[in-house]
Design a protein around this motif. Sequence first.
Motif, PDB file in Angstrom:
ATOM      1  N   ARG A   1       0.527 -53.888 -41.691  1.00 21.55           N
ATOM      2  CA  ARG A   1      -0.535 -53.143 -42.179  1.00 21.55           C
ATOM      3  C   ARG A   1      -1.293 -53.548 -41.120  1.00 21.55           C
ATOM      4  NH1 ARG A   1      -3.309 -55.714 -46.447  1.00 21.55           N
ATOM      5  NH2 ARG A   1      -3.384 -57.454 -45.449  1.00 21.55           N
ATOM      6  N   VAL A   2      -1.308 -54.571 -39.534  1.00 21.03           N
ATOM      7  CA  VAL A   2      -2.151 -54.811 -38.789  1.00 21.03           C
ATOM      8  C   VAL A   2      -1.592 -53.498 -37.358  1.00 21.03           C
ATOM      9  CG1 VAL A   2      -2.242 -56.765 -36.940  1.00 21.03           C
ATOM     10  CG2 VAL A   2      -2.998 -57.288 -39.179  1.00 21.03           C
ATOM     11  N   ASP A   3      -0.274 -54.174 -37.388  1.00 16.37           N
ATOM     12  CA  ASP A   3       0.497 -53.243 -36.101  1.00 16.37           C
ATOM     13  C   ASP A   3      -0.018 -51.496 -36.506  1.00 16.37           C
ATOM     14  OD1 ASP A   3       1.449 -55.093 -35.516  1.00 16.37           O
ATOM     15  OD2 ASP A   3       3.942 -55.060 -36.400  1.00 16.37           O
ATOM     16  N   ASP A   4       0.097 -51.059 -37.997  1.00 20.10           N
ATOM     17  CA  ASP A   4      -0.788 -50.009 -38.434  1.00 20.10           C
ATOM     18  C   ASP A   4      -1.645 -49.467 -37.407  1.00 20.10           C
ATOM     19  OD1 ASP A   4       2.034 -49.248 -39.353  1.00 20.10           O
ATOM     20  OD2 ASP A   4       1.322 -48.985 -41.621  1.00 20.10           O
ATOM     21  N   VAL A   5      -3.000 -50.523 -38.075  1.00 24.13           N
ATOM     22  CA  VAL A   5      -4.349 -50.186 -37.539  1.00 24.13           C
ATOM     23  C   VAL A   5      -4.280 -50.668 -36.525  1.00 24.13           C
ATOM     24  CG1 VAL A   5      -6.541 -52.038 -37.560  1.00 24.13           C
ATOM     25  CG2 VAL A   5      -5.399 -50.907 -39.811  1.00 24.13           C
ATOM     26  N   ARG A   6      -3.731 -51.605 -35.721  1.00 27.46           N
ATOM     27  CA  ARG A   6      -3.530 -51.384 -33.938  1.00 27.46           C
ATOM     28  C   ARG A   6      -3.073 -50.212 -33.480  1.00 27.46           C
ATOM     29  NH1 ARG A   6      -1.533 -58.028 -33.143  1.00 27.46           N
ATOM     30  NH2 ARG A   6      -3.358 -58.525 -33.758  1.00 27.46           N
ATOM     31  N   MET A   7      -1.993 -49.552 -33.828  1.00 26.68           N
ATOM     32  CA  MET A   7      -1.785 -48.984 -33.599  1.00 26.68           C
ATOM     33  C   MET A   7      -2.228 -47.351 -33.744  1.00 26.68           C
ATOM     34  SD  MET A   7       1.267 -48.424 -31.483  1.00 26.68           S
ATOM     35  CE  MET A   7       2.766 -46.871 -31.483  1.00 26.68           C
ATOM     36  N   ALA A   8      -3.144 -47.007 -34.761  1.00 26.01           N
ATOM     37  CA  ALA A   8      -4.034 -45.946 -34.788  1.00 26.01           C
ATOM     38  C   ALA A   8      -5.201 -46.124 -34.111  1.00 26.01           C
ATOM     39  CB  ALA A   8      -4.801 -46.499 -37.058  1.00 26.01           C
TER      40      ALA A   8
END
Length: 184
Positions: free
Chosen positions: A120-127
């Motif tokens: 979830r954190v990686d998805d937010v950061r990548m977005a």
Amino acid sequence: MARQRKRTRDEWVAASFAALAEGGIDAVRVERLARTLGVTKGSFYWHFTDRAALVTAMLDAWETGGTRDVIARVDAHGGDAGARLRQLCRVTSRDGELTAELALRDWARRDADVAMRVQRVDDVRMAYIRALFEELFPNAEDIEARSMLLYSLLIGNDFIVARHGRRGRARVLKDAVELLLAQA
């Protein structure tokens, strides 16, 4: 007898991250943390019902501090997308929390709940990174590749111990970011 200073919830969480960075999740133990903080276990139970509550607080703090707070700091700095990407690199390279993050990621390899949180954190950061690159480049494949390369650089830099001669690590990192921001 000297009176013990009360420890805050945030101090317990910070001590837990230090223990995590030093010895992995198995090092995050109430008695050990109490000794480190110079208090009794009673102080722990004032803030947390059990170790699981502390672990949840750690993950919440990591998610907020390492993602939402960083994005807010970068956006507050202002500037165009390139300036904000450069600021993101400066902010994340100065935070000094990467050792704990790497330990947390190692923990995620063995714990499905932690793995979901990391994703979830990686998805937010990548977005966020992707959105900034979208302001700079028109090609979706190029944007995704640059986003992945930059995020890999930010997360993986501490794994690399190569020497860079007279240029030094800071200069090479700056040059790498500039290459990612360069127009094709």
